[in-house]
Scaffold this active site. Structure first.
Site, PDB file in Angstrom:
ATOM      1  N   ASP A  53       0.821  -1.213   0.000  1.00 28.53           N
ATOM      2  CA  ASP A  53       0.000   0.000   0.000  1.00 28.53           C
ATOM      3  C   ASP A  53       0.853   1.260   0.000  1.00 28.53           C
ATOM      4  O   ASP A  53       2.066   1.217   0.219  1.00 28.53           O
ATOM      5  CB  ASP A  53      -0.884   0.039   1.257  1.00 28.53           C
ATOM      6  CG  ASP A  53      -1.771  -1.174   1.392  1.00 28.53           C
ATOM      7  OD1 ASP A  53      -1.994  -1.860   0.385  1.00 28.53           O
ATOM      8  OD2 ASP A  53      -2.245  -1.423   2.517  1.00 28.53           O
ATOM      9  N   TYR A 111       5.674 -10.304   6.965  1.00 31.06           N
ATOM     10  CA  TYR A 111       5.521  -8.866   7.156  1.00 31.06           C
ATOM     11  C   TYR A 111       6.041  -8.495   8.535  1.00 31.06           C
ATOM     12  O   TYR A 111       5.838  -9.222   9.515  1.00 31.06           O
ATOM     13  CB  TYR A 111       4.055  -8.439   7.028  1.00 31.06           C
ATOM     14  CG  TYR A 111       3.618  -8.198   5.603  1.00 31.06           C
ATOM     15  CD1 TYR A 111       3.858  -6.977   4.975  1.00 31.06           C
ATOM     16  CD2 TYR A 111       2.976  -9.198   4.878  1.00 31.06           C
ATOM     17  CE1 TYR A 111       3.463  -6.761   3.668  1.00 31.06           C
ATOM     18  CE2 TYR A 111       2.580  -8.982   3.561  1.00 31.06           C
ATOM     19  CZ  TYR A 111       2.827  -7.761   2.967  1.00 31.06           C
ATOM     20  OH  TYR A 111       2.450  -7.540   1.673  1.00 31.06           O
TER      21      TYR A 111
END
Length: 245
Positions: A53, A111
């Site tokens: 993002d 992540y």
């Protein structure tokens, strides 16, 4: 046709994410494609493993592109690093089989999320971590994290705009560590929906603040209702850490 695998590191702070959207030039993909196209003398498209993002960083994003030219790995790496902005770096270039696909061949992703958990701000981490002033309860957060492990329907943790047919994903590990006020959360899984990592971290923060009880995580997952997950963690603290093939 030659196929090259790129390992890329970037500071996503000033970009609108990885994915090139139409004529949008302020993306990581767009910047790299422009440089490769200039090198090739024709239009080049790269395939990235994860569509990070806006504002999200990467320690080791993986992408691949195909070329009719027979260039050395070092030539490509040197050219890219000379031409790209300083907040994008190519760590490695490898000539791979033509059928290699950065996204479809990935088996697991990691992540990393960073939280600065002190009352005062941190001048050198403010762009690369989420600042939470109130002390977080790590014991409760770890308890909550364990409920995410396994195969679940993560509809509650998917963005409403997600176009994936299935929201079922498998999380293999959730690790939470703290050192000198910096909390690091690592999520390992076979795949992540749009905004899923940030939403999971957001729930863990709410648990750490006492706003959500750790034992209600199974109920939130079963409900498939996004409103129950609490806040979404800020983009600046998220890093695409590692991709396994």
């Amino acid at each position: 046709m030659n196929n090259y695998k790129l390992t890329i590191q970037y500071d996503g702070g000033r970009y609108k994410g990885w994915q090139r959207l139409g004529d949008e030039k302020n993306t990581i993909q767009g910047k790299i494609e422009n440089v490769l196209s200039a090198m090739e003398g024709n239009s080049v498209e790269i395939v990235g493993c994860s569509r990070t993002d806006a504002g999200v960083h990467a320690l080791a994003q993986v992408a691949n592109f195909k070329s009719q030219r027979d260039l050395s790995e070092q030539e490509i790496k040197d050219y890219l690093n000379h031409q790209l902005p300083q907040d994008i770096s190519v760590l490695d270039v490898v000539h791979v089989p033509e059928r290699f696909h950065a996204r479809y061949n990935a088996k697991e992703k990691t992540y990393l999320y960073k939280i600065w958990n002190e009352p005062q701000s941190h001048p050198f981490l403010r762009k690369y971590s989420m600042h939470v002033e109130q002390k977080l309860d790590l014991t409760s957060m770890k308890q909550a994290g364990a409920f995410f492990i396994g195969e679940h329907d993560f509809t509650a943790y998917a963005n409403a705009k997600s176009k994936k047919k299935s929201a079922v994903r498998t999380i293999s590990a959730v690790k939470i560590e703290e050192l000198d006020g910096l909390i690091e959360i690592r999520l390992n899984g076979d795949g992540f929906l749009y905004n899923m990592a940030r939403k999971i971290v957001g729930t863990l923060i709410e648990v750490g603040l006492g706003s959500i009880d750790a034992t209600t995580i199974p109920q939130i997952l079963a409900s498939k209702e996004r409103i129950q997950t609490g806040r979404m963690a800020e983009a600046c603290g998220l890093y695409l850490g590692k991709i396994s093939y």
